[in-house]
Structures are given as C-alpha cells and as structure tokens.
Motif scaffolding. Sequence first.
Motif, PDB file in Angstrom:
ATOM      1  N   GLU A  87     -15.374 -19.860  31.822  1.00  0.00           N
ATOM      2  CA  GLU A  87     -16.479 -20.507  32.524  1.00  0.00           C
ATOM      3  C   GLU A  87     -17.120 -19.619  33.581  1.00  0.00           C
ATOM      4  OE1 GLU A  87     -17.281 -24.354  35.345  1.00  0.00           O
ATOM      5  OE2 GLU A  87     -15.607 -24.437  33.936  1.00  0.00           O
ATOM      6  N   ASP A  88     -16.319 -18.848  34.320  1.00  0.00           N
ATOM      7  CA  ASP A  88     -16.886 -17.987  35.362  1.00  0.00           C
ATOM      8  C   ASP A  88     -17.826 -16.943  34.780  1.00  0.00           C
ATOM      9  OD1 ASP A  88     -15.573 -19.384  37.333  1.00  0.00           O
ATOM     10  OD2 ASP A  88     -13.917 -17.947  37.500  1.00  0.00           O
ATOM     11  N   ASP A  89     -17.439 -16.344  33.654  1.00  0.00           N
ATOM     12  CA  ASP A  89     -18.302 -15.348  33.009  1.00  0.00           C
ATOM     13  C   ASP A  89     -19.581 -15.988  32.474  1.00  0.00           C
ATOM     14  OD1 ASP A  89     -16.625 -13.089  33.442  1.00  0.00           O
ATOM     15  OD2 ASP A  89     -15.323 -13.813  31.835  1.00  0.00           O
ATOM     16  N   ALA A  90     -19.467 -17.186  31.939  1.00  0.00           N
ATOM     17  CA  ALA A  90     -20.653 -17.900  31.448  1.00  0.00           C
ATOM     18  C   ALA A  90     -21.603 -18.187  32.606  1.00  0.00           C
ATOM     19  CB  ALA A  90     -20.247 -19.194  30.752  1.00  0.00           C
ATOM     20  N   ARG A  91     -21.068 -18.674  33.722  1.00  0.00           N
ATOM     21  CA  ARG A  91     -21.900 -18.976  34.891  1.00  0.00           C
ATOM     22  C   ARG A  91     -22.589 -17.717  35.423  1.00  0.00           C
ATOM     23  NH1 ARG A  91     -21.107 -23.909  37.560  1.00  0.00           N
ATOM     24  NH2 ARG A  91     -19.430 -25.157  36.673  1.00  0.00           N
ATOM     25  N   GLU A  92     -21.875 -16.624  35.470  1.00  0.00           N
ATOM     26  CA  GLU A  92     -22.456 -15.361  35.954  1.00  0.00           C
ATOM     27  C   GLU A  92     -23.584 -14.882  35.056  1.00  0.00           C
ATOM     28  OE1 GLU A  92     -22.227 -13.311  38.668  1.00  0.00           O
ATOM     29  OE2 GLU A  92     -21.231 -15.076  39.494  1.00  0.00           O
ATOM     30  N   THR A  93     -23.438 -15.069  33.754  1.00  0.00           N
ATOM     31  CA  THR A  93     -24.488 -14.652  32.824  1.00  0.00           C
ATOM     32  C   THR A  93     -25.750 -15.479  33.034  1.00  0.00           C
ATOM     33  OG1 THR A  93     -22.729 -14.145  31.240  1.00  0.00           O
ATOM     34  CG2 THR A  93     -24.973 -14.085  30.417  1.00  0.00           C
ATOM     35  N   PHE A  94     -25.582 -16.792  33.191  1.00  0.00           N
ATOM     36  CA  PHE A  94     -26.735 -17.637  33.494  1.00  0.00           C
ATOM     37  C   PHE A  94     -27.376 -17.209  34.809  1.00  0.00           C
ATOM     38  CE2 PHE A  94     -25.293 -20.523  30.193  1.00  0.00           C
ATOM     39  CZ  PHE A  94     -26.470 -21.094  29.752  1.00  0.00           C
ATOM     40  N   ALA A  95     -26.555 -16.934  35.822  1.00  0.00           N
ATOM     41  CA  ALA A  95     -27.074 -16.535  37.135  1.00  0.00           C
ATOM     42  C   ALA A  95     -27.881 -15.240  37.037  1.00  0.00           C
ATOM     43  CB  ALA A  95     -25.938 -16.377  38.137  1.00  0.00           C
ATOM     44  N   GLU A  96     -27.396 -14.272  36.240  1.00  0.00           N
ATOM     45  CA  GLU A  96     -28.110 -13.001  36.086  1.00  0.00           C
ATOM     46  C   GLU A  96     -29.478 -13.221  35.432  1.00  0.00           C
ATOM     47  OE1 GLU A  96     -25.476 -10.423  33.927  1.00  0.00           O
ATOM     48  OE2 GLU A  96     -24.148 -10.156  35.644  1.00  0.00           O
ATOM     49  N   ALA A  97     -29.528 -14.044  34.403  1.00  0.00           N
ATOM     50  CA  ALA A  97     -30.797 -14.295  33.718  1.00  0.00           C
ATOM     51  C   ALA A  97     -31.782 -15.014  34.651  1.00  0.00           C
ATOM     52  CB  ALA A  97     -30.567 -15.115  32.453  1.00  0.00           C
ATOM     53  N   TYR A  98     -31.292 -16.014  35.366  1.00  0.00           N
ATOM     54  CA  TYR A  98     -32.178 -16.752  36.265  1.00  0.00           C
ATOM     55  C   TYR A  98     -32.614 -15.917  37.461  1.00  0.00           C
ATOM     56  CZ  TYR A  98     -32.352 -21.134  33.854  1.00  0.00           C
ATOM     57  OH  TYR A  98     -32.625 -22.103  32.930  1.00  0.00           O
ATOM     58  N   GLU A  99     -31.824 -14.956  37.847  1.00  0.00           N
ATOM     59  CA  GLU A  99     -32.226 -14.053  38.931  1.00  0.00           C
ATOM     60  C   GLU A  99     -33.441 -13.229  38.519  1.00  0.00           C
ATOM     61  OE1 GLU A  99     -30.313 -10.205  41.119  1.00  0.00           O
ATOM     62  OE2 GLU A  99     -29.013 -11.944  40.894  1.00  0.00           O
ATOM     63  N   ILE A 100     -33.454 -12.757  37.284  1.00  0.00           N
ATOM     64  CA  ILE A 100     -34.609 -11.999  36.779  1.00  0.00           C
ATOM     65  C   ILE A 100     -35.854 -12.882  36.779  1.00  0.00           C
ATOM     66  CG2 ILE A 100     -35.588 -10.799  34.774  1.00  0.00           C
ATOM     67  CD1 ILE A 100     -32.617 -10.129  33.994  1.00  0.00           C
TER      68      ILE A 100
END
Length: 158
Positions: A87-100
């Motif tokens: 779950e932590d890796d999934a959340r980080e991936t979403f966060a990276e995309a939304y940051e862009i």
Amino acid sequence: MSGIGQSTGILAARNGLWAAIQAATAHRGSDIDRYYATPETVASTKWVGLTDLDVDPDLTNIGARRQFDEAIRVGVNLGAWRAGHGEDDARETFAEAYEILAEIQDHITQNDITLGGAVLWCLPGRMSNAGVEVPGSDGGYVVEIVAEFVCAHRVRPT
C-alpha cells in the motif's frame, strides 16, 4: 489574446499549453519525459504528454463581423511508475503522478493563465486516473492521469 482563424487558434492553444508544461516541469530536468504527442508506449518512470484536442465553437452569439468564441479542450496524459509492492508504494506512486499534475495546474492558474497570450484564459478541466500493480518480481505500480485543460479563444475571420 485571440487568434484570427479557428485553426491558428487551436494550434496556438496546443503550443501554449506545451510551453506551460515545459516551464512547469523544467525543475525536474531529465527525470521526466515530455511528449508533444504521447507515444503508444511510454518507457520512463515519469512522463507528461499532449494528447487529443477538441473544439466547441459557440455560434449562438456570433457578432456582426462573424466573430465568435470557442472552447478548446486539450488533453494531457501523465503518470508515474514506481517499483515496490504494498500500500505504501501504491500511495507514493499516486502522489508522484498528482504532484506532476499540480505543478502544471499551478503554473497555468498562477503564472500563465493566457498560455503566453495564445488564449483568453486556460483552466483545468476534467480529469480521471487509473492505477495498477504490475505483476512479477520486477513489478511495481503504474498510475496514469488523463487530464484536460479548457481554453477560451475568440475567432476573428479576416
């Protein structure tokens, strides 16, 4: 500002959004791939690219000189990939995309609402996303965001 013809306005909006994306993501250097037209397959860990374009002329309020306004919708595809499982890796991936996406939206709404004078204004429009876990030991997560930017343009025929 406004263009003269519909086709010149459409291209100006696309190029203006492209320049805004370049400026908004410049601090990332080569850590992100940028595509004027998104390829079928993206092989990088972070990306952003222009996709489709849709124009909706408002001919109900056409002026005496045949001037009319139109809405130009430019599609943007962006995303991120991250290795890992859980779950932590999934959340980080979403966060990276939304940051862009946030960087691009913030740049346009706070610094370049007219896309360098190409349109009357440009604002974020519709958006959807999907995230998937890539199977296998080399897997990870891929998050893709399909966003839209809506621009106003005035057509002034010659």
